[in-house]
Scaffold this active site. Structure first.
Site, mmCIF file in Angstrom:
data_model
loop_
_atom_site.group_PDB
_atom_site.id
_atom_site.type_symbol
_atom_site.label_atom_id
_atom_site.label_comp_id
_atom_site.label_asym_id
_atom_site.label_seq_id
_atom_site.Cartn_x
_atom_site.Cartn_y
_atom_site.Cartn_z
ATOM 1 N N ASN A 9 66.723 113.718 -53.739
ATOM 2 C CA ASN A 9 67.616 112.657 -54.193
ATOM 3 C C ASN A 9 66.900 111.966 -55.350
ATOM 4 O O ASN A 9 65.978 111.191 -55.133
ATOM 5 C CB ASN A 9 67.888 111.673 -53.046
ATOM 6 C CG ASN A 9 68.679 110.455 -53.512
ATOM 7 O OD1 ASN A 9 69.195 110.434 -54.627
ATOM 8 N ND2 ASN A 9 68.759 109.444 -52.665
ATOM 9 N N TRP A 10 67.337 112.312 -56.566
ATOM 10 C CA TRP A 10 66.629 111.775 -57.743
ATOM 11 C C TRP A 10 66.916 110.297 -57.970
ATOM 12 O O TRP A 10 66.279 109.674 -58.809
ATOM 13 C CB TRP A 10 67.040 112.569 -58.986
ATOM 14 C CG TRP A 10 66.452 113.937 -59.064
ATOM 15 C CD1 TRP A 10 65.499 114.467 -58.247
ATOM 16 C CD2 TRP A 10 66.765 114.941 -60.038
ATOM 17 N NE1 TRP A 10 65.194 115.753 -58.644
ATOM 18 C CE2 TRP A 10 65.960 116.065 -59.739
ATOM 19 C CE3 TRP A 10 67.642 115.008 -61.110
ATOM 20 C CZ2 TRP A 10 66.015 117.231 -60.500
ATOM 21 C CZ3 TRP A 10 67.693 116.172 -61.866
ATOM 22 C CH2 TRP A 10 66.888 117.273 -61.561
ATOM 23 N N LYS A 11 67.915 109.758 -57.296
ATOM 24 C CA LYS A 11 68.314 108.354 -57.525
ATOM 25 C C LYS A 11 68.581 108.166 -59.026
ATOM 26 O O LYS A 11 69.056 109.085 -59.667
ATOM 27 C CB LYS A 11 67.250 107.400 -56.955
ATOM 28 C CG LYS A 11 66.936 107.756 -55.486
ATOM 29 C CD LYS A 11 66.126 106.734 -54.772
ATOM 30 C CE LYS A 11 65.885 107.199 -53.329
ATOM 31 N NZ LYS A 11 65.144 106.237 -52.542
ATOM 32 N N HIS A 95 74.092 106.232 -48.581
ATOM 33 C CA HIS A 95 72.649 105.975 -48.690
ATOM 34 C C HIS A 95 72.404 104.477 -48.497
ATOM 35 O O HIS A 95 73.215 103.652 -48.911
ATOM 36 C CB HIS A 95 72.138 106.438 -50.057
ATOM 37 C CG HIS A 95 70.652 106.449 -50.136
ATOM 38 N ND1 HIS A 95 69.922 105.301 -50.348
ATOM 39 C CD2 HIS A 95 69.750 107.451 -49.989
ATOM 40 C CE1 HIS A 95 68.633 105.603 -50.325
ATOM 41 N NE2 HIS A 95 68.495 106.908 -50.121
ATOM 42 N N GLU A 97 70.647 102.469 -50.031
ATOM 43 C CA GLU A 97 70.679 101.689 -51.283
ATOM 44 C C GLU A 97 72.121 101.381 -51.691
ATOM 45 O O GLU A 97 72.395 100.335 -52.269
ATOM 46 C CB GLU A 97 69.925 102.458 -52.383
ATOM 47 C CG GLU A 97 68.424 102.431 -52.119
ATOM 48 C CD GLU A 97 67.649 103.632 -52.649
ATOM 49 O OE1 GLU A 97 68.192 104.391 -53.475
ATOM 50 O OE2 GLU A 97 66.500 103.809 -52.213
ATOM 51 N N GLU A 167 67.269 108.103 -42.293
ATOM 52 C CA GLU A 167 66.319 107.480 -43.213
ATOM 53 C C GLU A 167 66.047 106.038 -42.787
ATOM 54 O O GLU A 167 66.843 105.138 -43.113
ATOM 55 C CB GLU A 167 66.875 107.470 -44.640
ATOM 56 C CG GLU A 167 67.158 108.843 -45.201
ATOM 57 C CD GLU A 167 67.174 108.841 -46.735
ATOM 58 O OE1 GLU A 167 66.485 109.685 -47.310
ATOM 59 O OE2 GLU A 167 67.844 107.988 -47.334
ATOM 60 N N GLY A 173 60.574 104.778 -50.010
ATOM 61 C CA GLY A 173 59.868 104.349 -51.213
ATOM 62 C C GLY A 173 58.700 103.423 -50.941
ATOM 63 O O GLY A 173 58.166 102.803 -51.860
ATOM 64 N N SER A 213 59.677 108.536 -47.666
ATOM 65 C CA SER A 213 58.296 108.852 -48.058
ATOM 66 C C SER A 213 57.844 110.248 -47.618
ATOM 67 O O SER A 213 56.669 110.451 -47.292
ATOM 68 C CB SER A 213 57.331 107.778 -47.549
ATOM 69 O OG SER A 213 57.663 106.511 -48.105
ATOM 70 N N GLY A 234 63.108 111.392 -51.981
ATOM 71 C CA GLY A 234 63.249 110.681 -53.248
ATOM 72 C C GLY A 234 62.093 111.011 -54.182
ATOM 73 O O GLY A 234 62.084 112.048 -54.855
ATOM 74 N N GLY A 235 61.098 110.140 -54.202
ATOM 75 C CA GLY A 235 59.995 110.230 -55.168
ATOM 76 C C GLY A 235 59.368 111.609 -55.300
ATOM 77 O O GLY A 235 59.155 112.102 -56.416
HETATM 78 P P1 13P Z 1 61.470 108.312 -50.882
HETATM 79 O O1 13P Z 1 61.239 109.767 -50.535
HETATM 80 O O2 13P Z 1 61.108 107.994 -52.305
HETATM 81 O O3 13P Z 1 60.874 107.393 -49.864
HETATM 82 O O4 13P Z 1 63.060 108.077 -50.808
HETATM 83 C C1 13P Z 1 63.729 108.497 -49.678
HETATM 84 C C2 13P Z 1 65.175 108.450 -49.930
HETATM 85 O O5 13P Z 1 65.754 107.366 -50.017
HETATM 86 C C3 13P Z 1 65.895 109.714 -50.106
HETATM 87 O O6 13P Z 1 67.265 109.531 -50.074
#
Ligand code: 13P
Length: 252
Positions: A9-11, A95, A97, A167, A173, A213, A234-235
């Site tokens: 998930n590149w956000k 999600h 967010e 999640e 993050g 994470s 994500g990251g």
């Molecule tokens: P991180 O892997 O950066 O913690 O993000 C997780 C996430 O929100 C994936 O959707």
């Protein structure tokens, strides 16, 4: 055995050239293994180019959100029909967010999940508790409400093709991963709820990811857990090498 699904998930990251370069550098190196599925969920403007570049490879391209209506006066929104038309296969829904910053609720999640299936898209439905909820012992009741409302009214077949991503919000993050045992406990609980909603067979087929994470250094331990079938990352999904290592972990 359930397949493993590793989704990046590149956000709101990357520019078009970086996104194109990413796909060019991973498509040739993905493991040739039907038991692992690799998906990149990218910002809307990159999707047409990514779908074209991923053609002929096993990489799937997903969106990070969509509206639930097919079309209409919804300025700034993107419809499921548009995503399908582009060749997108998956869509992240609900999600944390989006729930936090864009007021998404379990009810809007449910509408979007139905809309995804109406257009042949696979939803990756996100659920997860806040730190306050975990500390107040409310994790399971919160997750149960999110799963039951989010999947309400779906057929058994639709539920079995849904991907659920657990999640915990406090692990996103932050560098804090839930312990693999804690993550598995919630994933097992999600499977139990789905069993109550459908049947043991459907619940056994359901793919449940963990997210928060996840990185190459901790993915093996997470995937060893019996009810964790992949990761939403994500990251650590932003760099090709790291993404490939995560997908390779899914193929072990
Ligand atoms: P991180 O892997 O950066 O913690 O993000 C997780 C996430 O929100 C994936 O959707």
């Amino acid at each position: 055995m359930r397949r493993k699904v590793i989704a990046g998930n590149w956000k709101m990251n990357k520019l078009l050239t970086e996104s194109d370069q990413f796909v060019d550098s991973v498509t040739g190196s993905l493991p040739k293994d039907d038991n692992v599925e690799a998906i990149v969920c990218a910002p809307f403007p990159f999707l047409p180019s990514l779908v074209k570049k991923a053609e002929g490879s096993s990489l799937k391209v997903g969106a990070q959100n969509m509206h639930f209506e097919d079309s209409g006066a919804f300025t700034g929104e993107v419809s499921p029909a548009m995503l399908k038309d582009l060749g997108v296969t998956h869509v992240v829904i609900g999600h944390s967010e989006r729930r936090e910053h864009f007021a998404e609720t379990d009810h809007s999640v449910n509408k979007k999940v139905h809309a995804a299936f109406n257009h042949g898209l696979i939803p990756i439905v996100c659920v997860g508790e806040t730190l306050e909820q975990r500390e107040a012992n409310e994790t399971m009741s919160h997750i149960e409400a999110q799963v039951r409302t989010g999947l309400e009214g779906l057929s058994d077949e639709q539920i079995s093709s849904t991907i659920i991503a657990y999640e915990p919000i406090w692990a996103i993050g932050t560098g804090k991963t839930a312990s693999s045992a804690d993550a598995n406990q919630v994933c097992t609980y999600i499977r139990t709820i789905v069993k109550e909603m459908t049947s043991e067979n459907i619940a056994e087929e359901l793919v449940i990811q963990y997210g928060g994470s996840v990185k190459p250094a901790n993915i093996d331990e997470l995937l060893e857990q019996p009810d964790i079938d992949g990761a939403l990352v994500g990251g650590a999904s932003l760099e090709p090498d790291s993404f490939l290592q995560l997908v390779e972990a899914g193929a072990k």
